[in-house]
Design an enzyme around this catalytic site. Structure first.
Site, PDB file in Angstrom:
ATOM      1  N   ASP A 151       0.830  -1.201   0.000  1.00 22.52           N
ATOM      2  CA  ASP A 151       0.000   0.000   0.000  1.00 22.52           C
ATOM      3  C   ASP A 151       0.866   1.253   0.000  1.00 22.52           C
ATOM      4  OD1 ASP A 151      -2.093   1.804   0.269  1.00 22.52           O
ATOM      5  OD2 ASP A 151      -2.154   1.605   2.447  1.00 22.52           O
TER       6      ASP A 151
ATOM      7  N   ASP B  19      -1.843   5.716  -5.289  1.00 24.23           N
ATOM      8  CA  ASP B  19      -2.084   4.828  -4.152  1.00 24.23           C
ATOM      9  C   ASP B  19      -2.407   3.416  -4.624  1.00 24.23           C
ATOM     10  OD1 ASP B  19      -2.811   3.593  -1.810  1.00 24.23           O
ATOM     11  OD2 ASP B  19      -4.681   4.701  -1.559  1.00 24.23           O
TER      12      ASP B  19
END
Length: 510
Positions: free
Chosen positions: A105, A299
């Site tokens: 992430d 992201d």
């Protein structure tokens, strides 16, 4: 996986209300001869063994590792997963090592692993079985766009079987409870936050994973990411999609063409500057600040391409206008309904390309990254073997523009933290049926857009500072009022005589 700023916004709003009522020239990294470990089986010229040449002419080092612990080919295909359930990497934690799959992430900064049983995970990190685990006596809680968890902070040894050679000592959040974080069908038991210290919780003193790797192993402050699930349905793919997380540089066999760089505007999330969007050949013609409202970030932990509400509505309108099918239910665009075709029929010819223009490192220029419909009209499942169903891989957002897996699956993305820039190149796995699913073009002039399209966005830490400052002012006002209530106010009456009747307290008692 971007954590929202709603809490800080509410705090700011409350503080403001209460107070009123009571009173962002690139220099190539140095290359050290003999420190680059490239497999001899790879046909790489001498020049490319020294540096990867970017589209803007600057260099990117492959490695700077005196111990020879970095071999990028060893890291290729070290990810498993897909955009719908996340891309994860196998890691060994503790002594003796406990093997867990960890979600990658780039939208958060904590390294956190399940440390207690949960219905949706098969195993967890048992801190009691690790002789090297040390609790630091602090609790931590993190909330993401979807889900949240709470746990305790600790320190332990971590290694990556398909990563840099060596063991590092890492800050670990041991997850003891969670809600909406671990989901049915996922095959990971923790999260690897690769963003900057500013996003670390409970505060920036908690050194993120990659910062520790760079410091302890001496590799360059660069990593790159390739996610290979574009255009594939996880339920029907014969070979499950995966990808590569390259720590310390970039592997040239994983992409095609040049790397195009955009500056990192702010070092918290990987914030970039979006100049404009196009649907097909149609420019949305919005003020560029609309695209960067709040922030625009890259992201990997976010599944979709998320757009500010006004931008999302303009994109949907443009897609409908340019699409050969204009009678879709609104639920398809809103993400509540699927669109299905007879099995074997593909809907992608009906839809336009989507393009995002990013500011180049030469700030007077821009370049364009484009995804084909195969990346944003996403296969989900089939029904009774007769229908193929798809979802819209774009959604609206109230907390900024997020370039998530929908777009990232088309590109090899270089997170060059050392030179504060993000690079995009064509991923060699973003191909379906011999057709490339992504495009890059440029440079183009940026003269027709504002000099700074990301101005005016309040960062989450700044919002907290403002909130606390306003609360401090309110507290001061309250203290003053309380003092006025408790202490006598020695005032003179018209005759100049000091009397008890002029006391505020006595007037209130009466």
């Amino acid at each position: 996986m971007a954590d929202p700023t709603s809490a800080s916004v509410w705090a700011l709003t409350f503080s403001f209300y209460f107070g009123v009522c009571t009173c962002y020239l690139s220099i190539p990294l140095k290359i050290y001869p003999g420190r680059i470990d490239v497999s001899p089986a790879v046909d790489v010229t001498a020049a490319r063994r020294v540096a990867l040449i970017a589209a803007d002419g600057t260099g990117l080092s492959l490695a700077s590792d005196p111990t020879g612990t970095v071999n990028f080919l060893d890291m290729a295909q070290n990810l498993q997963g897909d955009s719908g359930r996340g891309y994860y990497i196998e890691m060994s934690i503790g002594t003796p090592g406990q093997t867990l799959n960890i979600l990658v992430d780039t939208g958060s900064s904590n390294f956190a692993v399940a440390a207690a049983p949960h219905p949706f995970i098969t195993h967890y990190f048992n801190t009691a079985l690790s002789s090297t685990y040390e609790s630091v006596g602090r609790m931590v809680a993190v909330r993401y766009t979807q889900g949240n968890w709470e746990g305790e902070l600790g320190i332990d040894r971590v290694s990556i079987p398909k990563g840099p050679n060596g063991t590092i000592i890492i800050n670990i959040a041991a997850i003891l409870s969670s809600e909406g974080f671990f989901l049915p069908g996922v095959n990971w038991q923790g999260i690897l936050g690769l963003a900057y210290p500013m996003l670390a919780r409970p505060d920036s003193s908690v050194e993120p994973f990659f910062n520790s790797v760079v410091q302890q192993l001496g590799i360059p402050d660069i990593f790159s990411l390739q996610m290979c699930g574009g255009g594939l349905s996880a339920s029907s793919a014969e070979d499950p999609p995966g990808g590569s997380l390259i720590l310390g540089g970039a592997e040239p066999t994983l992409y095609r063409g040049s790397v195009w760089y955009t500056p990192i505007v702010e070092e918290w999330y990987y914030q970039v500057e979006v100049l404009k969007l196009e649907v097909g050949d149609q420019n949305l013609n919005l003020d560029c600040r609309e695209y960067n409202m709040d922030k625009a970030i890259v992201d990997s932990g976010t599944t979709l391409l998320r757009l500010p509400v006004n931008v999302f509505n303009a994109v949907v309108e443009a897609v409908i206008h340019s699409s050969l099918i204009q009678d879709f239910s609104s639920g398809f665009w809103e993400g509540t309904k699927l669109a299905c075709w007879l099995k074997g029929e593909t809907p992608w010819r009906f839809f336009p390309k989507l393009s995002i223009y990013l500011r180049a490192t030469n700030t007077s220029q821009t370049f364009r990254i484009t995804i084909l419909p195969q990346l944003y009209i996403q296969p989900v499942t089939d029904l009774d073997g007769t229908l193929d169903c798809f979802r819209f891989g774009v959604s609206s957002s109230t907390n900024g523009l997020v370039i998530g897996a929908t777009v990232m699956e088309g590109f090899f993305v270089v997170f060059d933290r050392a030179q504060r820039r993000l690079g995009f190149a064509l991923s060699n796995c973003a191909v379906s049926g011999g057709v490339a699913l992504s495009e890059i073009a440029g440079p183009f002039s940026a003269a027709d857009v504002a000099a700074n399209c990301s101005s005016g966005s309040l960062k989450e830490p700044l919002l907290w500072v403002i909130s606390y400052a306003l609360m401090a002012v309110c507290a001061l006002v309250l203290i003053i009022l309380l003092l006025l209530l408790v202490l006598p106010c020695r005032c003179r009456d018209r005759s100049g005589e000091i009397t008890d009747e002029s006391s505020l307290v006595r007037h209130r008692i009466k």
